[in-house]
Design a protein around this motif. Structure first.
Motif, PDB file in Angstrom:
ATOM      1  N   GLN A   1      59.882 149.066  15.820  1.00  0.00           N
ATOM      2  CA  GLN A   1      61.095 149.527  16.488  1.00  0.00           C
ATOM      3  C   GLN A   1      61.799 148.367  17.191  1.00  0.00           C
ATOM      4  O   GLN A   1      62.934 148.055  16.897  1.00  0.00           O
ATOM      5  N   LYS A   2      61.105 147.726  18.120  1.00  0.00           N
ATOM      6  CA  LYS A   2      61.689 146.582  18.809  1.00  0.00           C
ATOM      7  C   LYS A   2      60.599 145.885  19.623  1.00  0.00           C
ATOM      8  O   LYS A   2      59.612 146.502  20.029  1.00  0.00           O
ATOM      9  N   CYS A   3      60.798 144.586  19.864  1.00  0.00           N
ATOM     10  CA  CYS A   3      59.906 143.809  20.722  1.00  0.00           C
ATOM     11  C   CYS A   3      60.664 143.429  21.992  1.00  0.00           C
ATOM     12  O   CYS A   3      61.848 143.083  21.937  1.00  0.00           O
ATOM     13  N   PHE A   4      59.967 143.468  23.123  1.00  0.00           N
ATOM     14  CA  PHE A   4      60.586 143.162  24.405  1.00  0.00           C
ATOM     15  C   PHE A   4      59.813 142.066  25.129  1.00  0.00           C
ATOM     16  O   PHE A   4      58.583 141.983  25.027  1.00  0.00           O
ATOM     17  N   ASP A   5      60.546 141.274  25.898  1.00  0.00           N
ATOM     18  CA  ASP A   5      59.940 140.261  26.740  1.00  0.00           C
ATOM     19  C   ASP A   5      59.174 140.936  27.881  1.00  0.00           C
ATOM     20  O   ASP A   5      59.557 142.009  28.353  1.00  0.00           O
ATOM     21  N   ARG A   6      58.129 140.294  28.350  1.00  0.00           N
ATOM     22  CA  ARG A   6      57.277 140.881  29.382  1.00  0.00           C
ATOM     23  C   ARG A   6      58.035 141.175  30.673  1.00  0.00           C
ATOM     24  O   ARG A   6      57.672 142.079  31.429  1.00  0.00           O
ATOM     25  N   SER A   7      59.113 140.439  30.946  1.00  0.00           N
ATOM     26  CA  SER A   7      59.888 140.671  32.166  1.00  0.00           C
ATOM     27  C   SER A   7      60.534 142.050  32.185  1.00  0.00           C
ATOM     28  O   SER A   7      60.878 142.567  33.250  1.00  0.00           O
ATOM     29  N   LYS A   8      60.701 142.670  31.006  1.00  0.00           N
ATOM     30  CA  LYS A   8      61.295 144.004  30.920  1.00  0.00           C
ATOM     31  C   LYS A   8      60.244 145.109  30.857  1.00  0.00           C
ATOM     32  O   LYS A   8      60.589 146.289  30.802  1.00  0.00           O
ATOM     33  N   LEU A   9      58.980 144.724  30.889  1.00  0.00           N
ATOM     34  CA  LEU A   9      57.907 145.694  30.668  1.00  0.00           C
ATOM     35  C   LEU A   9      56.997 145.865  31.876  1.00  0.00           C
ATOM     36  O   LEU A   9      55.857 146.293  31.738  1.00  0.00           O
ATOM     37  N   LEU A  10      57.482 145.529  33.069  1.00  0.00           N
ATOM     38  CA  LEU A  10      56.626 145.543  34.252  1.00  0.00           C
ATOM     39  C   LEU A  10      55.991 146.908  34.497  1.00  0.00           C
ATOM     40  O   LEU A  10      54.857 147.005  34.955  1.00  0.00           O
ATOM     41  N   GLY A  11      56.704 147.977  34.169  1.00  0.00           N
ATOM     42  CA  GLY A  11      56.169 149.309  34.427  1.00  0.00           C
ATOM     43  C   GLY A  11      54.968 149.680  33.595  1.00  0.00           C
ATOM     44  O   GLY A  11      54.205 150.579  33.960  1.00  0.00           O
ATOM     45  N   ILE A  12      54.767 148.981  32.488  1.00  0.00           N
ATOM     46  CA  ILE A  12      53.655 149.336  31.600  1.00  0.00           C
ATOM     47  C   ILE A  12      52.301 149.009  32.225  1.00  0.00           C
ATOM     48  O   ILE A  12      51.265 149.549  31.834  1.00  0.00           O
ATOM     49  N   ARG A  13      52.321 148.146  33.230  1.00  0.00           N
ATOM     50  CA  ARG A  13      51.063 147.755  33.890  1.00  0.00           C
ATOM     51  C   ARG A  13      50.382 148.928  34.568  1.00  0.00           C
ATOM     52  O   ARG A  13      49.157 148.938  34.716  1.00  0.00           O
ATOM     53  N   TRP A  14      51.152 149.912  34.996  1.00  0.00           N
ATOM     54  CA  TRP A  14      50.588 151.001  35.787  1.00  0.00           C
ATOM     55  C   TRP A  14      50.139 152.179  34.932  1.00  0.00           C
ATOM     56  O   TRP A  14      49.533 153.127  35.444  1.00  0.00           O
ATOM     57  N   LEU A  15      50.381 152.123  33.647  1.00  0.00           N
ATOM     58  CA  LEU A  15      50.063 153.249  32.768  1.00  0.00           C
ATOM     59  C   LEU A  15      48.933 152.959  31.801  1.00  0.00           C
ATOM     60  O   LEU A  15      48.370 153.871  31.207  1.00  0.00           O
ATOM     61  N   GLU A  16      48.601 151.687  31.597  1.00  0.00           N
ATOM     62  CA  GLU A  16      47.527 151.317  30.681  1.00  0.00           C
ATOM     63  C   GLU A  16      46.174 151.577  31.333  1.00  0.00           C
ATOM     64  O   GLU A  16      45.912 151.117  32.450  1.00  0.00           O
ATOM     65  N   LYS A  17      45.317 152.316  30.640  1.00  0.00           N
ATOM     66  CA  LYS A  17      44.035 152.725  31.206  1.00  0.00           C
ATOM     67  C   LYS A  17      43.079 151.559  31.440  1.00  0.00           C
ATOM     68  O   LYS A  17      42.211 151.613  32.300  1.00  0.00           O
ATOM     69  N   GLU A  18      43.215 150.493  30.684  1.00  0.00           N
ATOM     70  CA  GLU A  18      42.227 149.425  30.736  1.00  0.00           C
ATOM     71  C   GLU A  18      42.586 148.305  31.710  1.00  0.00           C
ATOM     72  O   GLU A  18      41.907 147.300  31.761  1.00  0.00           O
ATOM     73  N   LYS A  19      43.638 148.457  32.463  1.00  0.00           N
ATOM     74  CA  LYS A  19      44.026 147.401  33.390  1.00  0.00           C
ATOM     75  C   LYS A  19      42.943 147.198  34.449  1.00  0.00           C
ATOM     76  O   LYS A  19      42.341 148.143  34.937  1.00  0.00           O
ATOM     77  N   SER A  20      42.695 145.947  34.815  1.00  0.00           N
ATOM     78  CA  SER A  20      41.685 145.676  35.835  1.00  0.00           C
ATOM     79  C   SER A  20      42.249 144.908  37.030  1.00  0.00           C
ATOM     80  O   SER A  20      41.851 145.130  38.154  1.00  0.00           O
ATOM     81  N   ARG A  21      43.207 144.013  36.803  1.00  0.00           N
ATOM     82  CA  ARG A  21      43.743 143.225  37.922  1.00  0.00           C
ATOM     83  C   ARG A  21      45.216 142.922  37.665  1.00  0.00           C
ATOM     84  O   ARG A  21      45.557 142.220  36.722  1.00  0.00           O
ATOM     85  N   VAL A  22      46.076 143.477  38.494  1.00  0.00           N
ATOM     86  CA  VAL A  22      47.510 143.228  38.387  1.00  0.00           C
ATOM     87  C   VAL A  22      48.065 142.915  39.770  1.00  0.00           C
ATOM     88  O   VAL A  22      47.423 143.184  40.792  1.00  0.00           O
ATOM     89  N   THR A  23      49.257 142.376  39.806  1.00  0.00           N
ATOM     90  CA  THR A  23      49.875 141.988  41.074  1.00  0.00           C
ATOM     91  C   THR A  23      51.236 142.657  41.226  1.00  0.00           C
ATOM     92  O   THR A  23      52.048 142.651  40.304  1.00  0.00           O
ATOM     93  N   ILE A  24      51.451 143.247  42.404  1.00  0.00           N
ATOM     94  CA  ILE A  24      52.765 143.790  42.733  1.00  0.00           C
ATOM     95  C   ILE A  24      53.542 142.716  43.490  1.00  0.00           C
ATOM     96  O   ILE A  24      53.093 142.246  44.540  1.00  0.00           O
TER      97      ILE A  24
END
Length: 380
Positions: A228-251
């Motif tokens: 469909q489309k690829c996006f730069d990580r700067s536009k995907l910040l919200g995905i950090r809070w929905l992925e089940k396997e996340k272990s360490r992120v920074t707000i």
């Protein structure tokens, strides 16, 4: 009598099967990564051979040795034909048992390619279904040469081969294994997500020269085997809070579009719930976070900091949702949530596996944040 007994015994020793057909491990070429491109109805396959010589010396306590990497390329009307066309010029026996990753170019992310490649990988018993899968828009030779980390470290420790250690320290875009990727794109209700690699050419130097390094640029979204489309990580910040396997992120807490604090979060939890509002499917998102203050650039009380952090997280998730609306992509996988929680409503509201989304479908985003510690400096 003793001679009669000894003769059959000696004869049986010569008749024992030996290891005459075995190959010495240093006589084999080991494929570490596979690249797949597609142009003019032809599959273009790249293989990166990895040397384990340097790896063995380091792990046994020896000195580091520069690790080499060689790349082969072949074409064919199918994935299998292209890989077979490599053998005529390889000059040694090849082992596919140590493949760690496969990379698709953006133009190879289409149904005719993915179905062919995944069929071969599923049938060929040497390649495991736990290899890592990536997308890229870089020339594959450049990408594979950039897979060699700094300080002459083996490509075995690169982002292509062992991304989990890196993700444990900085969990933004989590790597995906082949078996999960296949399961995702087979689901009629789910939008698959694929990490998107590029080359960072200006961030690193080694021996006073620029060093090409792999970089997680962003993410590609795939539905029904088609990009469909690829996006730069700067536009995907919200995905950090929905992925089940996340272990360490920074707000990065913002106030008036300016970062005023940083909070490191371990193992954030999230839940998407569905409810029906008349003939409209409605979704609410709950996020639970506990973290540590790493940086405070402006004097804030704990309540002020939490309120600003809640607003930041909510804006990131809602921004990701609106990005999907713009390009007709279910970035939050709300269709899958409906499919899991109420299959009957999913059948009613969906078309070709997806529900038609508008601003009305995403209602509340509830963010709960607690501060565990602020370090040596105390919050007011």
């Amino acid at each position: 009598m003793k001679r009669k007994t000894a003769f059959p015994l000696i004869l049986s020793i010569f008749l024992l099967a030996g290891c005459w057909g075995a190959q010495n491990i240093d006589h084999l070429f080991y494929v570490g990564a596979i690249g797949v491109d597609y142009k003019d109805d032809q599959f273009i396959v790249y293989v990166a051979f990895t040397s384990f010589t340097g790896l063995a010396k380091v792990e046994s306590g020896g000195a580091k040795e520069k690790s080499g990497i060689a790349i082969g390329k072949a074409k064919g009307e199918s994935f299998n034909i292209a890989t077979d066309n490599l053998y005529s010029s390889i000059q040694r026996m090849v082992s596919w048992a140590h493949v760690k990753s496969i990379v698709f170019t953006k133009r190879a992310l289409k149904k005719v390619v993915l179905e062919d490649v995944l069929d071969v990988l599923d049938r060929y018993n040497e390649i495991r279904n736990t290899i890592w899968v990536y997308a890229t828009d870089e020339p594959l030779t450049k990408l594979f040469f950039g897979a060699t980390p700094v300080l002459h470290t083996s490509p075995y420790y690169s982002l292509l081969s062992n991304p989990e250690e890196i993700s444990q320290q900085s969990s933004f875009i989590w790597p995906i294994r082949l078996n999960r990727f296949v399961a995702d794109i087979h689901e009629p209700s789910k939008t698959g997500q694929l990490p998107y690699l590029n080359i960072a050419a200006h961030n690193w130097q080694e021996d006073e020269e620029k060093k090409l390094m792999l970089n997680l640029k962003g993410m590609c979204f795939i539905n029904d085997y088609e990009l469909q489309k690829c996006f730069d990580r700067s536009k995907l910040l919200g995905i950090r809070w929905l992925e089940k396997e996340k272990s360490r992120v920074t707000i990065y807490v913002k106030k008036s579009n300016k970062v005023v604090a940083s909070i490191t979060v371990l193992h954030p939890e999230s839940k998407i719930s569905y409810q029906r509002n008349g003939n409209t499917p409605v979704f609410n998102i709950d996020v639970s976070i506990s973290g540590n203050v790493i940086e405070l650039r402006e004097k804030l009380t704990e309540k002020q900091l939490i309120r600003l952090a809640q607003k930041t997280v909510e804006e990131e998730i809602r921004g990701l949702y609106k990005l999907g609306l713009k390009y007709d992509i279910d970035t939050l996988n709300l269709s899958e949530t409906l499919y899991r929680q109420n299959p009957e409503d999913w059948k009613k509201f969906s078309k070709n596996g997806k529900i038609s989304l508008t601003d009305e479908n995403l209602k509340k985003i509830n963010v709960k944040i607690s501060i565990d510690t602020s370090g040596k400096e105390k919050l007011r």
